[in-house]
Scaffold this motif. Structure first.
Motif, short mmCIF file in Angstrom:
data_model
loop_
_atom_site.label_atom_id
_atom_site.label_comp_id
_atom_site.label_asym_id
_atom_site.label_seq_id
_atom_site.Cartn_x
_atom_site.Cartn_y
_atom_site.Cartn_z
N ALA A 88 -50.51 130.11 152.48
CA ALA A 88 -49.45 130.23 153.53
C ALA A 88 -49.46 129.36 154.60
CB ALA A 88 -48.91 131.82 154.05
N LEU A 89 -48.38 128.67 155.17
CA LEU A 89 -48.70 127.69 156.12
C LEU A 89 -47.71 127.65 157.30
CD1 LEU A 89 -50.99 125.10 156.87
CD2 LEU A 89 -49.38 123.82 155.53
N ALA A 90 -48.08 127.44 158.64
CA ALA A 90 -47.09 127.02 159.63
C ALA A 90 -47.66 126.16 160.55
CB ALA A 90 -46.59 128.44 160.30
N LEU A 91 -46.83 125.25 161.14
CA LEU A 91 -47.27 124.68 162.18
C LEU A 91 -46.92 124.85 163.70
CD1 LEU A 91 -47.05 120.82 160.63
CD2 LEU A 91 -48.88 122.45 160.56
N THR A 92 -47.62 124.57 164.65
CA THR A 92 -47.01 124.75 166.03
C THR A 92 -45.97 123.64 166.29
OG1 THR A 92 -48.93 123.20 166.94
CG2 THR A 92 -49.29 125.62 166.91
N SER A 93 -45.26 123.86 167.36
CA SER A 93 -44.25 123.14 167.49
C SER A 93 -44.26 121.55 167.67
CB SER A 93 -43.33 123.63 168.86
OG SER A 93 -44.18 123.47 169.93
N GLU A 94 -45.37 121.22 168.37
CA GLU A 94 -45.86 119.71 168.45
C GLU A 94 -46.70 119.27 167.51
OE1 GLU A 94 -49.57 121.55 169.16
OE2 GLU A 94 -47.61 122.14 169.55
N GLY A 95 -46.81 120.10 166.37
CA GLY A 95 -47.68 119.63 165.09
C GLY A 95 -49.12 119.45 165.30
N ARG A 96 -49.69 119.75 166.68
CA ARG A 96 -51.19 119.57 166.44
C ARG A 96 -52.00 120.60 165.62
NH1 ARG A 96 -55.18 119.36 171.63
NH2 ARG A 96 -57.13 119.21 170.38
N PHE A 97 -51.56 121.92 165.45
CA PHE A 97 -52.14 122.90 165.00
C PHE A 97 -51.71 123.51 164.00
CE2 PHE A 97 -53.35 123.05 169.84
CZ PHE A 97 -54.72 122.72 169.48
N ALA A 98 -52.22 123.95 162.98
CA ALA A 98 -51.87 124.56 161.74
C ALA A 98 -52.27 126.09 161.75
CB ALA A 98 -52.08 123.73 160.45
N VAL A 99 -51.58 126.94 161.36
CA VAL A 99 -51.92 128.38 161.02
C VAL A 99 -52.11 128.60 159.53
CG1 VAL A 99 -51.64 130.65 161.57
CG2 VAL A 99 -51.21 129.08 163.41
N ALA A 100 -52.85 128.93 158.88
CA ALA A 100 -53.04 128.91 157.41
C ALA A 100 -53.53 130.34 156.81
CB ALA A 100 -53.85 127.70 156.85
#
Length: 313
Positions: A229-241
Motif C-alpha cells: 500500500a502506498l500514499a504520498l504527502t501533498s508536495e510529493g517529498r515523502f511516501a508512506v508505504a
C-alpha cells in the motif's frame, strides 16, 4: 468488516469509505462518531472510488453495472442516508473504477474475455471514460492486456491505467496514449502528489519515482519489504508505504532514505489514506483492522538504516 482492500478519506477527514473487495462489500466509517455502517452487503462490489468531497461513491459490480451512491451521515440518529442510482453498464464484471477530482468524469475497466477455441480463453479488458452526470461514454479502448487499477492524475488531465504489466497514461479528453512506465508491479500500487508533478509505483523489491507529466523515471529506491500500500504527502517529498511484513514505512523520496517504521498491524497493510494536511493517516490490514495515526512532520528525523539499501538516482 472483512479485508480492507481500498480505503478513501472524505475531504473533511471525518469519515472514510472502506471496500472489502474479497467479500464484495462497502462500509462507511464515521471517524467522529466511531461507527461503521454497511453501504452494501450484496457481495457484488468489485471496485470502488469516491469523490474528493466524499459526497458520492462510485462502484463497479460483478454484473457489469456501474452505480453511484450519494452519502449523508446523520450522526444524531447514528445512521447514514445513502441514495443509490445506476450510471451505465459493461458487458462483463467491472474490475476497476476511478473518479476525476472535479467529479466530471469516471473511468472503468471490465474484463471482456473471448473464447478463441475450445481449449483457450483470451482475457482482454475494456477501458472506458464516462461523463458522470449524463452517463455518456466518451471513449473506450479494447484489446488490451488485463489491468488492475485506474486513477486520474491531480487536475484530471491524465488517466493512469496500471497493474502487473506496467503503467499507461492517457489523455482524459481524447483517450490518446501519452506514455508508459514499464515494470512488473505488485499489488496494483500507484501514488501521486497533489501538485501533479510526481508519481510512484512499486514492484516486489523497489519503489519507482517518475515524472507524472512525461513518465520519465527519476529515482529507484530498493525496498526489501514488498510494498502492499502506498500514499504520498501533498508536495510529493515523502511516501508512506505499507509492507507485507506488517509495517508502515516512511520514505524521503528526494534522498531515498527510510525515516521511520510504524508498528502495530497484525497482518500485511492492504491500504492507506492520508488527510489533506498530511497529519492524519488511516490504514487497513488483511484481517480487517483499521488504525488511525497522527503524524508530526516537524520532527527532526534521524534516518533509520534502509532495509533494501540506499536509494539510487
Amino acid at each position: 468488516m472483512g479485508s480492507a482492500t481500498a480505503l478513501a478519506l472524505t475531504g473533511d477527514d471525518q469519515a472514510a469509505v472502506l471496500h472489502d473487495k474479497y467479500g464484495g462489500n462497502i462500509f462507511l466509517l464515521d471517524l467522529v462518531g466511531d461507527c461503521a455502517y454497511p453501504l452494501s452487503s450484496n457481495g457484488n462490489m468489485g471496485a470502488m472510488a469516491m469523490t474528493p468531497a466524499g459526497d458520492r461513491v462510485l462502484t463497479g459490480e460483478s454484473s457489469g453495472e456501474l452505480r453511484w451512491c450519494d452519502l449523508v451521515i446523520d450522526r444524531a440518529q447514528r445512521r447514514v442516508n445513502a441514495r443509490w442510482g445506476n450510471v451505465t453498464s459493461h458487458r462483463r464484471a467491472v474490475a476497476a473504477v476511478a473518479i476525476s477530482d472535479d467529479g466530471r468524469f469516471a473511468a472503468s475497466r471490465a474484463n471482456i474475455g473471448e473464447a478463441v477455441s475450445t481449449s483457450w480463453y483470451r482475457h482482454e479488458d475494456e477501458l472506458c471514460l464516462w461523463d458522470l452526470d449524463s452517463g455518456e461514454r466518451l471513449w473506450n479502448h479494447t484489446e488490451r492486456p488485463p489491468g488492475l487499477s485506474l486513477r486520474f492524475s491531480p487536475g484530471g488531465r491524465t488517466l493512469l491505467d496500471y497493474g502487473a504489466h506496467g503503467l499507461w497514461a492517457f489523455d482524459t479528453l481524447t483517450g490518446r496514449h501519452l506514455y508508459s512506465v514499464e515494470g512488473v508491479n505488485n499489488e496494483q500500487i500507484l501514488a501521486t502528489s497533489v501538485d501533479g508533478r510526481r508519481g510512484v509505483t512499486a514492484d516486489h523489491s523497489a519503489l519507482t519515482v517518475f515524472d507524472l507529466a512525461t513518465g520519465q523515471v527519476l529515482r529507484s529506491i530498493p525496498d526489501a519489504g514488498e510494498t502492499t500500500a502506498l500514499a504520498l504527502t501533498s508536495e510529493g517529498r515523502f511516501a508512506v508505504a505499507g509492507v507485507r511484513g506488517r509495517q508502515i514505512r516512511v520514505w524521503d523520496l528526494d534522498t531515498g532514505r527510510l525515516l521511520r517504521a510504524l508498528e502495530g498491524h497484525r497482518s500485511k497493510v492492504h491500504t492507506l489514506a492520508l488527510s489533506e494536511d498530511d497529519h492524519r493517516l488511516v490504514s487497513g490490514d488483511y484481517h480487517g483492522t483499521v488504525r488511525g495515526w497522527e503524524l508530526n512532520w516537524d520532527f527532526d528525523f534521524t534516518p533509520q538504516p534502509s532495509p533494501g539499501g540506499e536509494g539510487r538516482g
